[in-house]
Motif scaffolding. Structure first.
Motif: not given
Length: 77
Positions: A44-48, A14-18
């Motif tokens: 930058t977030q890493v989700f599993v 995830v780089l970001g959101s909008t």
């Protein structure tokens, strides 16, 4: 063969959101810029499987983009 090789997981970077109206998304063409809710230097977030497990930074060399992990997120037990 390792017993772990057959396990499926969902990985998201995830780089970001909008949030944008659908009409604006439909008008976008190739190369359109979408502003995100984070600075370019924010981690930058890493989700599993929908759980944040790490943070990192995006690296670009020539035409190759990669992620360097800079921090492992510890779970509270």
């Amino acid at each position: 063969m390792s017993v772990l090789e057959g396990i499926q997981l969902e990985l998201s970077i995830v780089l970001g959101s909008t949030q944008i109206p659908i009409r604006q998304a439909l008008k976008m063409s190739r190369g359109a810029m979408i502003p995100l809710d984070r600075d370019h230097d924010a981690p930058t977030q890493v989700f599993v499987n929908d759980e944040c497990v790490a943070e990192g930074r995006i690296l670009v060399k020539d035409d190759v983009m990669s992620l360097e992990i800079t921090r492992i997120v510890r779970r509270d037990t």
